[in-house]
Design a protein around this motif. Structure first.
Motif, PDB file in Angstrom:
ATOM      1  N   ALA A  22       0.834  -1.211   0.000  1.00  0.00           N
ATOM      2  CA  ALA A  22       0.000   0.000   0.000  1.00  0.00           C
ATOM      3  C   ALA A  22       0.861   1.249   0.000  1.00  0.00           C
ATOM      4  O   ALA A  22       0.507   2.256  -0.623  1.00  0.00           O
ATOM      5  N   ARG A  23       1.977   1.201   0.697  1.00  0.00           N
ATOM      6  CA  ARG A  23       2.894   2.351   0.700  1.00  0.00           C
ATOM      7  C   ARG A  23       3.397   2.656  -0.702  1.00  0.00           C
ATOM      8  O   ARG A  23       3.771   3.783  -1.007  1.00  0.00           O
ATOM      9  N   ARG A  24       3.431   1.632  -1.525  1.00  0.00           N
ATOM     10  CA  ARG A  24       3.902   1.812  -2.904  1.00  0.00           C
ATOM     11  C   ARG A  24       2.771   2.218  -3.843  1.00  0.00           C
ATOM     12  O   ARG A  24       2.979   2.365  -5.049  1.00  0.00           O
ATOM     13  N   GLY A  25       1.551   2.338  -3.285  1.00  0.00           N
ATOM     14  CA  GLY A  25       0.419   2.749  -4.099  1.00  0.00           C
ATOM     15  C   GLY A  25      -0.343   1.615  -4.744  1.00  0.00           C
ATOM     16  O   GLY A  25      -1.101   1.849  -5.694  1.00  0.00           O
ATOM     17  N   ASP A  26      -0.181   0.412  -4.234  1.00  0.00           N
ATOM     18  CA  ASP A  26      -0.873  -0.756  -4.781  1.00  0.00           C
ATOM     19  C   ASP A  26      -2.359  -0.712  -4.416  1.00  0.00           C
ATOM     20  O   ASP A  26      -2.723  -0.804  -3.241  1.00  0.00           O
ATOM     21  N   ALA A  27      -3.234  -0.580  -5.411  1.00  0.00           N
ATOM     22  CA  ALA A  27      -4.674  -0.475  -5.156  1.00  0.00           C
ATOM     23  C   ALA A  27      -5.238  -1.749  -4.542  1.00  0.00           C
ATOM     24  O   ALA A  27      -6.129  -1.704  -3.695  1.00  0.00           O
ATOM     25  N   GLY A  28      -4.728  -2.892  -4.943  1.00  0.00           N
ATOM     26  CA  GLY A  28      -5.190  -4.162  -4.394  1.00  0.00           C
ATOM     27  C   GLY A  28      -4.883  -4.280  -2.906  1.00  0.00           C
ATOM     28  O   GLY A  28      -5.685  -4.835  -2.142  1.00  0.00           O
ATOM     29  N   ALA A  29      -3.746  -3.744  -2.498  1.00  0.00           N
ATOM     30  CA  ALA A  29      -3.370  -3.769  -1.082  1.00  0.00           C
ATOM     31  C   ALA A  29      -4.295  -2.869  -0.267  1.00  0.00           C
ATOM     32  O   ALA A  29      -4.692  -3.219   0.850  1.00  0.00           O
ATOM     33  N   PHE A  30      -4.634  -1.713  -0.820  1.00  0.00           N
ATOM     34  CA  PHE A  30      -5.581  -0.827  -0.145  1.00  0.00           C
ATOM     35  C   PHE A  30      -6.926  -1.519   0.042  1.00  0.00           C
ATOM     36  O   PHE A  30      -7.553  -1.422   1.102  1.00  0.00           O
ATOM     37  N   GLU A  31      -7.365  -2.214  -0.988  1.00  0.00           N
ATOM     38  CA  GLU A  31      -8.649  -2.914  -0.912  1.00  0.00           C
ATOM     39  C   GLU A  31      -8.614  -4.001   0.159  1.00  0.00           C
ATOM     40  O   GLU A  31      -9.582  -4.185   0.897  1.00  0.00           O
ATOM     41  N   TYR A  32      -7.485  -4.694   0.258  1.00  0.00           N
ATOM     42  CA  TYR A  32      -7.328  -5.731   1.282  1.00  0.00           C
ATOM     43  C   TYR A  32      -7.473  -5.132   2.678  1.00  0.00           C
ATOM     44  O   TYR A  32      -8.189  -5.653   3.536  1.00  0.00           O
ATOM     45  N   LEU A  33      -6.789  -4.012   2.924  1.00  0.00           N
ATOM     46  CA  LEU A  33      -6.833  -3.363   4.236  1.00  0.00           C
ATOM     47  C   LEU A  33      -8.221  -2.825   4.534  1.00  0.00           C
ATOM     48  O   LEU A  33      -8.704  -2.896   5.670  1.00  0.00           O
ATOM     49  N   TYR A  34      -8.873  -2.290   3.510  1.00  0.00           N
ATOM     50  CA  TYR A  34     -10.226  -1.770   3.690  1.00  0.00           C
ATOM     51  C   TYR A  34     -11.178  -2.887   4.111  1.00  0.00           C
ATOM     52  O   TYR A  34     -11.930  -2.748   5.079  1.00  0.00           O
ATOM     53  N   LYS A  35     -11.158  -3.999   3.389  1.00  0.00           N
ATOM     54  CA  LYS A  35     -12.061  -5.102   3.696  1.00  0.00           C
ATOM     55  C   LYS A  35     -11.773  -5.699   5.069  1.00  0.00           C
ATOM     56  O   LYS A  35     -12.681  -6.152   5.773  1.00  0.00           O
ATOM     57  N   ALA A  36     -10.507  -5.688   5.466  1.00  0.00           N
ATOM     58  CA  ALA A  36     -10.125  -6.274   6.752  1.00  0.00           C
ATOM     59  C   ALA A  36     -10.573  -5.423   7.941  1.00  0.00           C
ATOM     60  O   ALA A  36     -10.836  -5.950   9.024  1.00  0.00           O
ATOM     61  N   HIS A  37     -10.695  -4.096   7.735  1.00  0.00           N
ATOM     62  CA  HIS A  37     -10.906  -3.209   8.878  1.00  0.00           C
ATOM     63  C   HIS A  37     -12.135  -2.305   8.774  1.00  0.00           C
ATOM     64  O   HIS A  37     -12.431  -1.573   9.726  1.00  0.00           O
ATOM     65  N   CYS A  38     -12.849  -2.324   7.657  1.00  0.00           N
ATOM     66  CA  CYS A  38     -13.936  -1.348   7.480  1.00  0.00           C
ATOM     67  C   CYS A  38     -15.048  -1.524   8.509  1.00  0.00           C
ATOM     68  O   CYS A  38     -15.650  -0.538   8.950  1.00  0.00           O
ATOM     69  N   ARG A  39     -15.348  -2.747   8.913  1.00  0.00           N
ATOM     70  CA  ARG A  39     -16.419  -2.958   9.894  1.00  0.00           C
ATOM     71  C   ARG A  39     -16.067  -2.335  11.235  1.00  0.00           C
ATOM     72  O   ARG A  39     -16.914  -1.720  11.887  1.00  0.00           O
ATOM     73  N   HIS A  40     -14.817  -2.492  11.651  1.00  0.00           N
ATOM     74  CA  HIS A  40     -14.395  -1.905  12.936  1.00  0.00           C
ATOM     75  C   HIS A  40     -14.443  -0.385  12.868  1.00  0.00           C
ATOM     76  O   HIS A  40     -14.920   0.270  13.799  1.00  0.00           O
ATOM     77  N   VAL A  41     -13.956   0.173  11.772  1.00  0.00           N
ATOM     78  CA  VAL A  41     -13.951   1.632  11.618  1.00  0.00           C
ATOM     79  C   VAL A  41     -15.382   2.165  11.635  1.00  0.00           C
ATOM     80  O   VAL A  41     -15.682   3.152  12.320  1.00  0.00           O
ATOM     81  N   TYR A  42     -16.267   1.518  10.909  1.00  0.00           N
ATOM     82  CA  TYR A  42     -17.669   1.942  10.891  1.00  0.00           C
ATOM     83  C   TYR A  42     -18.276   1.852  12.288  1.00  0.00           C
ATOM     84  O   TYR A  42     -19.013   2.751  12.725  1.00  0.00           O
ATOM     85  N   SER A  43     -17.960   0.787  13.023  1.00  0.00           N
ATOM     86  CA  SER A  43     -18.494   0.598  14.376  1.00  0.00           C
ATOM     87  C   SER A  43     -18.052   1.725  15.303  1.00  0.00           C
ATOM     88  O   SER A  43     -18.857   2.255  16.085  1.00  0.00           O
ATOM     89  N   VAL A  44     -16.772   2.114  15.221  1.00  0.00           N
ATOM     90  CA  VAL A  44     -16.261   3.212  16.054  1.00  0.00           C
ATOM     91  C   VAL A  44     -16.967   4.523  15.688  1.00  0.00           C
ATOM     92  O   VAL A  44     -17.408   5.274  16.567  1.00  0.00           O
ATOM     93  N   CYS A  45     -17.082   4.788  14.395  1.00  0.00           N
ATOM     94  CA  CYS A  45     -17.744   6.024  13.944  1.00  0.00           C
ATOM     95  C   CYS A  45     -19.201   6.062  14.389  1.00  0.00           C
ATOM     96  O   CYS A  45     -19.689   7.102  14.845  1.00  0.00           O
ATOM     97  N   LEU A  46     -19.882   4.935  14.284  1.00  0.00           N
ATOM     98  CA  LEU A  46     -21.291   4.893  14.664  1.00  0.00           C
ATOM     99  C   LEU A  46     -21.461   5.118  16.157  1.00  0.00           C
ATOM    100  O   LEU A  46     -22.387   5.813  16.590  1.00  0.00           O
ATOM    101  N   ARG A  47     -20.577   4.550  16.974  1.00  0.00           N
ATOM    102  CA  ARG A  47     -20.660   4.742  18.429  1.00  0.00           C
ATOM    103  C   ARG A  47     -20.431   6.197  18.793  1.00  0.00           C
ATOM    104  O   ARG A  47     -21.027   6.716  19.740  1.00  0.00           O
TER     105      ARG A  47
END
Length: 205
Positions: A22-47
């Protein structure tokens, strides 16, 4: 048990690899990180925000910020810890803007539906003095150290309890209480140190 540990180790390695890519700008890596953590991030924002639509928007903003700033992540803490801090900061900025917008709306509401300024009654006008007090308070809050500002806003401005703040900011309830006490003390000092502003000062600000 061994298989479970192997799976965890594999996931950890996959995330580390994704961060490097992701540091190198790999879009696939960004997508991996998003899918791995988006639920937690949304949960924190919603709380914190208590509004599903706004929480969804803030989740997207958080990951945009992560993608811009991922080069600053040095691995000194867990990626999930770093991401949590980014999420909380994004949500707090949203809450601060919301508070300032509410103050502005309240001030505009006092001008009346014809958009004329309040009637002039000299410096004793309670509406104008109230606006000055709120402006001074907003300025003082901005001057608080970041470590104190978060606790003050969450507790005093938005009504979170210490137990909720501790969960959001990943600290103890004792830490929340202590930081809030110091924030209030420093706010009093800041407000006492600022002379009352005149109407002209407010207009020039």
């Amino acid at each position: 048990m061994k298989d479970a540990l192997t799976v965890v180790a594999t996931v950890d390695r996959s995330e580390e690899e994704a961060i490097v890519r992701a540091r190198r700008g790999d879009a696939g890596a960004f997508e991996y990180l998003y899918k791995a953590h988006c639920r937690h991030v949304y949960s924190v924002c919603l709380r914190m925000i208590k509004n599903p639509a706004e929480a969804e928007d803030l989740t997207q903003q958080t990951f945009l910020q992560v993608f811009r700033k991922i080069g600053t992540f040095r691995g000194q803490s867990e990626f999930s810890t770093w991401l949590h801090r980014v999420t909380v900061n994004i949500a707090l900025m949203h809450l601060r803007r919301k508070m300032q917008a509410e103050i502005l709306f309240e001030d505009l509401h006092h001008t009346g539906s014809d958009h004329k300024a309040p009637r002039e009654h000299g410096s004793s006008d309670s509406s104008m003095l109230g606006a000055i007090d709120r402006l001074n308070l907003t300025r003082a809050i901005r001057k608080l150290p970041h470590a104190y500002k978060r606790f003050f806003l969450l507790y005093d401005a938005f009504g979170y309890q210490h137990k909720e703040i501790a969960a959001l900011l990943r600290c103890s309830t004792g830490c929340s209480k202590a930081r809030l006490h110091r924030a209030r003390k420093q706010l009093r000092q800041l407000l006492q140190g600022e002379p009352n502003r005149t109407v002209a000062d407010v207009a020039a600000a």
